[in-house]
Design an enzyme around this catalytic site. Structure first.
Site: not given
Length: 472
Positions: A172, A244
């Site tokens: 990613r 988060d």
């Protein structure tokens, strides 16, 4: 090889854990984003070869890699967890792209870290392909997002509630992986020195024109308002908007139980873990502001903890709703063909949405169908659409080229849940052709392509996917 600069890894040791990925048995490349590799300055031929795949799997590391697992905390469904961190991901390197920009390269599913909390640190094939498809679709739609560089099968199994599943790793790319929860981590420990270092690092990296911690907060507020308005305009539901999972940069991050709406309703929820609708479609602006309030609270030691600091932080947060409203109105106005603004436009949009909700009309097909006259077919009661269309046509008479505006704002295809489920089911058997076809179609979402007409269809009753899962 790419130019790298490990700026986050130069921060103090309490910001992260230095840990190497855990090697896998038999890495096999499943998908590779060649244009993204080239944009990052990574040789795509090398990346697709044995050495590149070995790196993507975490089996070998090039000299420019400095793997770390980042520490962060987070509010999960409103409850604060003081330590989370990268439990199955590693920041492999920060790449300085030839065209400008700094980007994190992360391996997700690369094995256990000190933050794994009894987890195996692995990912299975389904969530990896889901994130690859949806994040790349979001990029093609023009929504700020993390990107998928590659997907690699590990040749190993991972165990989940469903049993043994094929393992995979996602590579990613993001502007950064700094989250609201990263600031909460140090605020909870009253580590003002680390908090100041993090704030300055984030400001310099993402909002260099911002003035101090207060400017950082105001910039993050504006970025999140724009992002959530983008989500809403495409019928996207993140599904797990914990602090988060909110990147301070304003990019969409962590595609777990996400989904795009088929039959529209503002209270729509897909995530299997969102049992009370906290992160429903229409709740996303409220949750974004709540998350930003946690960021403001974490930054108060730097802004000023007295009354003046609270007032300054509150004023920054007060900028959210005007920014969200302006961005939302512009997005949805374009979706119905309006390039200019007039009194009554907001009511016109809201009336259409309310009628879509009552009828259970398909979100994407209604808006895409406005340009070609097929939108009314998405209403079981055609009269409900026709009554709205009288006012709409009157409003369009004041626009120069509403058809072009609508075509640019409304995709023909989105990553529908049932199509992703079909791709994953095929991939588990080793068949990647459905993935390749869907990925190709989603890379040009605004183009009318007859060979992909079926991918624009709403799901039949027996195809509808009503629950999505995070895959951890």
């Amino acid at each position: 090889m790419p130019q790298t600069d490990p700026s986050y890894a130069r921060l103090p040791a309490r910001f992260f854990a230095r840990v190497a990925p855990v090697a896998v048995a038999d890495p096999q490349l499943l998908a590779l984003n060649l244009p993204l590799a080239e944009a990052l300055g990574i040789d795509p031929v090398w990346l697709a070869g044995a050495e590149g795949v070995s790196m993507l799997a975490g089996n070998t590391l090039p000299g420019w890699a400095t793997p770390i697992a980042q520490a962060y905390a987070g509010h999960q469904f409103g409850s604060f967890v003081p330590q989370l961190g990268d439990g199955r991901a590693l920041l492999l390197a920060e790449i300085l792209a030839p065209g400008g920009g700094r980007f994190d390269l992360v391996l997700k599913g690369s094995g256990q870290t000190p933050f794994s909390r009894r987890g195996d640190g692995r990912a299975w094939l389904g969530p990896v392909l889901r994130e690859y498809l949806v994040s790349e679709a979001m990029a093609a739609l023009g929504v700020p997002t993390t990107r998928a560089l590659a997907a690699v099968a590990t040749g190993e199994v991972v165990w989940r509630e469903e049993g043994a599943l094929p393992g995979a790793i996602l590579a990613r790319v993001a502007a950064s992986h700094i989250r609201v929860g990263t600031f909460e981590y140090f605020a909870a420990r009253r580590d003002t020195k680390a908090l100041a270092l993090l704030a300055e690092h984030t400001r310099a990296r993402h909002f260099p024109l911002a003035d101090g911690a207060l400017g950082l907060l105001a910039s993050a507020v504006a970025a999140q308002a724009r992002l959530v308005s983008d989500w809403m305009s495409f019928g996207f539901i993140h599904g797990v908007m914990n602090t988060d999972n909110m990147a301070v940069s304003g990019e969409t991050i962590d595609y777990g139980p996400c989904a795009f709406i088929d039959a529209y309703h503002p209270d729509r929820v897909f995530s299997s873990i969102d049992r009370h609708g906290r992160y429903a479609y229409a709740q996303q602006p409220n949750v974004a502001l709540w998350n930003l309030a946690q960021l403001a609270s974490a930054l108060l030691p730097l802004i000023g903890e007295g009354e003046a600091g609270v007032e300054a932080a509150s004023a920054a947060l007060d900028g959210f709703w005007p920014a969200l409203s302006a961005a939302w109105s512009a997005r949805f106005a374009a979706k119905i063909g309006l390039a200019s603004a007039r009194t009554g436009d907001h009511a016109l949009i809201e009336t259409l949405l309310a009628r879509m909700a009552r009828q259970g009309s398909d979100f994407t097909r209604v808006f895409h169908g406005l340009a070609d006259g097929s939108a009314r077919d998405e209403f079981a009661d055609r009269a409900a659409f026709d009554a709205w269309a009288v006012d709409w046509h009157a409003r369009l008479s004041h626009e120069q080229d509403p058809q072009a505006v609508m075509r640019a704002a409304n995709p023909a295809r989105i990553p529908r849940n049932h199509r992703i489920a079909e791709v994953i089911a095929a991939a588990v058997t080793g068949e990647m052709a459905p993935f390749a076809r869907l990925h190709a179609a989603l890379s040009v979402p605004y183009e009318e392509r007859p060979e992909w007409a079926d991918l624009s269809d709403a799901p039949a009753a027996d195809e509808a996917v009503t629950r999505t899962y995070c895959g951890t």
